[in-house]
Every structure is written in C-alpha cells, then in structure tokens.
Design a protein around this motif. Sequence first.
Motif, mmCIF file in Angstrom:
data_model
loop_
_atom_site.group_PDB
_atom_site.id
_atom_site.type_symbol
_atom_site.label_atom_id
_atom_site.label_comp_id
_atom_site.label_asym_id
_atom_site.label_seq_id
_atom_site.Cartn_x
_atom_site.Cartn_y
_atom_site.Cartn_z
ATOM 1 N N PHE A 288 0.971 -1.413 0.205
ATOM 2 C CA PHE A 288 -0.492 0.208 0.356
ATOM 3 C C PHE A 288 0.934 1.044 0.116
ATOM 4 O O PHE A 288 2.148 1.300 1.023
ATOM 5 C CB PHE A 288 -1.302 -0.298 1.075
ATOM 6 C CG PHE A 288 -1.594 1.327 1.032
ATOM 7 C CD1 PHE A 288 -2.188 1.954 0.480
ATOM 8 C CD2 PHE A 288 -1.456 1.922 2.209
ATOM 9 C CE1 PHE A 288 -3.044 2.875 0.840
ATOM 10 C CE2 PHE A 288 -2.520 2.945 2.535
ATOM 11 C CZ PHE A 288 -3.012 3.681 2.028
ATOM 12 N N GLY A 289 0.566 2.132 -0.665
ATOM 13 C CA GLY A 289 0.902 3.746 -0.598
ATOM 14 C C GLY A 289 0.570 4.973 -0.118
ATOM 15 O O GLY A 289 -0.759 4.646 -1.045
ATOM 16 N N VAL A 290 0.366 5.432 0.198
ATOM 17 C CA VAL A 290 -0.115 6.569 0.524
ATOM 18 C C VAL A 290 0.280 7.965 -0.924
ATOM 19 O O VAL A 290 1.291 7.647 -1.194
ATOM 20 C CB VAL A 290 -0.067 7.081 2.421
ATOM 21 C CG1 VAL A 290 -0.067 6.010 3.368
ATOM 22 C CG2 VAL A 290 1.846 7.312 2.216
ATOM 23 N N GLY A 291 0.056 9.124 -1.118
ATOM 24 C CA GLY A 291 -0.488 9.876 -1.145
ATOM 25 C C GLY A 291 0.722 10.828 -0.611
ATOM 26 O O GLY A 291 1.414 10.625 0.304
ATOM 27 N N SER A 292 1.049 11.733 -1.307
ATOM 28 C CA SER A 292 2.428 12.094 -0.751
ATOM 29 C C SER A 292 1.812 13.223 -0.163
ATOM 30 O O SER A 292 1.082 13.904 0.115
ATOM 31 C CB SER A 292 2.085 13.976 -1.826
ATOM 32 O OG SER A 292 3.400 14.893 -1.531
ATOM 33 N N ILE A 293 2.978 13.016 1.236
ATOM 34 C CA ILE A 293 2.559 12.927 2.467
ATOM 35 C C ILE A 293 3.625 14.774 2.941
ATOM 36 O O ILE A 293 3.782 15.395 4.183
ATOM 37 C CB ILE A 293 3.503 12.342 3.506
ATOM 38 C CG1 ILE A 293 3.039 11.195 3.112
ATOM 39 C CG2 ILE A 293 3.719 12.822 5.495
ATOM 40 C CD1 ILE A 293 3.584 9.859 3.706
#
Length: 368
Positions: free
Chosen positions: A117-122
């Motif tokens: 799982f990848g999150v959006g830009s932090i």
Amino acid sequence: MREAGRDNQLHKDQDFQGVGEHLLPEVPTGERKIEHVRLCLNEDVNAQGITAGFESYRFRHAALPELDFADVQLNTMFLGQELRTPFLISSMTGGSGATGKINERLAAVAEARGWAFGVGSIRAAVEKEELAASFSMRKFAPTIPIIANLGAVQLNYGFGKEACQRAVDIAGASMLVLHLNGLQEIFQPEGNTNFSGLLKKIEKLCGELSVPVGVKEVGWGIDGETAARLYDAGVSFVDVAGAGGTSWVQVEKFRNEDMMKKAAAEAFVDWGISTAECITEVRQMNPGKAVIGSGGLTSGVDAAKAIALGADLVGFGRSLLGAAVESEEALHQRLHQVEFELRTAMFGVGAPRPTDLQGTKRLIRTIK
C-alpha cells in the motif's frame, strides 16, 4: 470477503458521507487533496490517444496446463519481503479528514488481502503536523509494506534527509518513493517547477535514509535509460507509472483558472510512454533490478501481462478509487476480482507462481 474476527478498523459507511460524486464537501481551492479525489471520480481525466499498451499483447492459451487451479499461488518477494500477492495499491491521497478515511479503508483492506500500500504525497503532513493522521496507516496495516511518498522536486525546495525521514515515520513506512511529476507541476496553480540537479540529491538521499528509496512517475512513464541512471544512483526500485491511465495535466486543467494553460492542457492529452513499453524497456536494460508496473491497469489480466513483461509488482490506482469510496465490502470485492483474474490467467498459461509468469514465452505481441 472479510477475514473472520478481524477488528472493524474502518469507519462505518455513513462516516464516508462527504466523499464521492455529490458527496465530497465543497472546499477552498487550496485543499488540493479533496479536489483531486473529486475530479478523479467525477471528471474525464484519462489520457486520450494513448493506452497502457496491454491490448497489444495476448497470451497463448495452454489447453493442458498440468496444474490444479487450487495450487496457483500469488505469493511473491519484493525487496526481500514476502507478500501474499504481487499487487500494490498505488499512491493516491491523504491530507484531509475525508481523504484520510479513504486511506484508512485502503490500508485495512490491503492488509486483509495481502497487497502492498502506498499513501499519497505526505508533503502536507511534513509541513503541517495536524494533517499527519490522514497518512498514519500502520495501525490499520501492521504487516504489509507501506510506501511513503514525496515529490522528488521538493528536494529543491528545502526538503532533505530530515523531512524525508519524517514522511517515513508519519506513515510507518517500509520504504519511500519519490514521485516525478514535472508536467503536473507546470500545470498546477501552485506548482514547483525546478527539476534541475535532482539526480545527485536523490543519490545522496539513498545513502542517508533508513529505508529503501524508490522513484516513480505519476502517469507519463519512466524509460529504460532513465531507470538505469536512477538505479546507478542507488535507487532500490522504479515504478514506471506509464501513460494510459490518469493524466494529471487533465486533472490540473480543471483546477487552473489560467485560460491559456487550460487550452494548452489539450495538447498533452496523449503525452507519455505506455506502461507496457516502459516495463519492457526498464526490464531489458536493468536485469535483476526491482520494477513496479503501474499506469492504466484495470484487470488481473493486465497485471498478468505486466508481470510477464518483467514487473515484480503491479500497481492499481484510480481504478480502485470508486470502490474505496463506496464501501469496505466493495473494495474487498474489487481486489478479490483482480486476484481471481490473475490466478485464472496464470492457470491459463500453466504458471503456478508469479516467478513462472515472468518472461513466459506464452505472451506474444500481436500489434506492432
């Protein structure tokens, strides 16, 4: 599809009111994350005149696969970590209450099904502590790889080792991916467009950070030569994120009030390198390196073709967003269908494992 006894880690469906068509709250223009989700759900932001390229390939059916379908397994290895599937939920969102709830659902279902799982830009959470919760997903996904995400261009705008490590810590991430989104930044009203000298800064970061660092595009593709330069700089993986899916120039067109740029966006609707071409070229020029194939994939058969062309993991993004907004059960069903399609394609060519699918001679190019 829920696992028996799994804690109800997700918000109830009514908590998702305010997300989706006619549901996302009206927000000031500056709240890009909610705007991006609304636009991706409700507007035609697909690339036009270019596809991901998988329709140019077909599998030669194996009528006698000498396999029990029950023995076809999706387990794979990526950067030394075993995964139950070769799938990644690609970086999409975060940075607000509503989008944080989407991330929670994505993370928990990815954990249940064994997807990375990848999150959006932090970036927003690194700059504003109060936004960190919308990216802090390790409590919802305790065992799977989580990929933190920052724009590579931010290395030219004050971000260094400390900010990147902060992004990793916020997400509880196993690795960091730096995204390359030059065209989006040009068309984005708030865009940062100084992409000069980034390779040396990426190389320096790879030697400093506590986790593996990868690089991805956002929908225009990474070619084999560029990937080679990145690997030589110390990058652990490349996500080609090719053309054929979402065009972020088209997304930003809807946000931009500059009429010249709105008109100019149409000239770039078919820009980029197709995902299939990217995977093929990156793999051929960089044998043995970790490759993620994403960009315009919509089915498990697309995923099978991507793996056969050389991808180690395959990423799905906007094609999952509608299900993620609808309900936990809808997202489970969507991921289950993709898994079933991949297993069936593997059975259809006699490949019991993803490693058997990579490089199979049963994938043929039908359109030159």
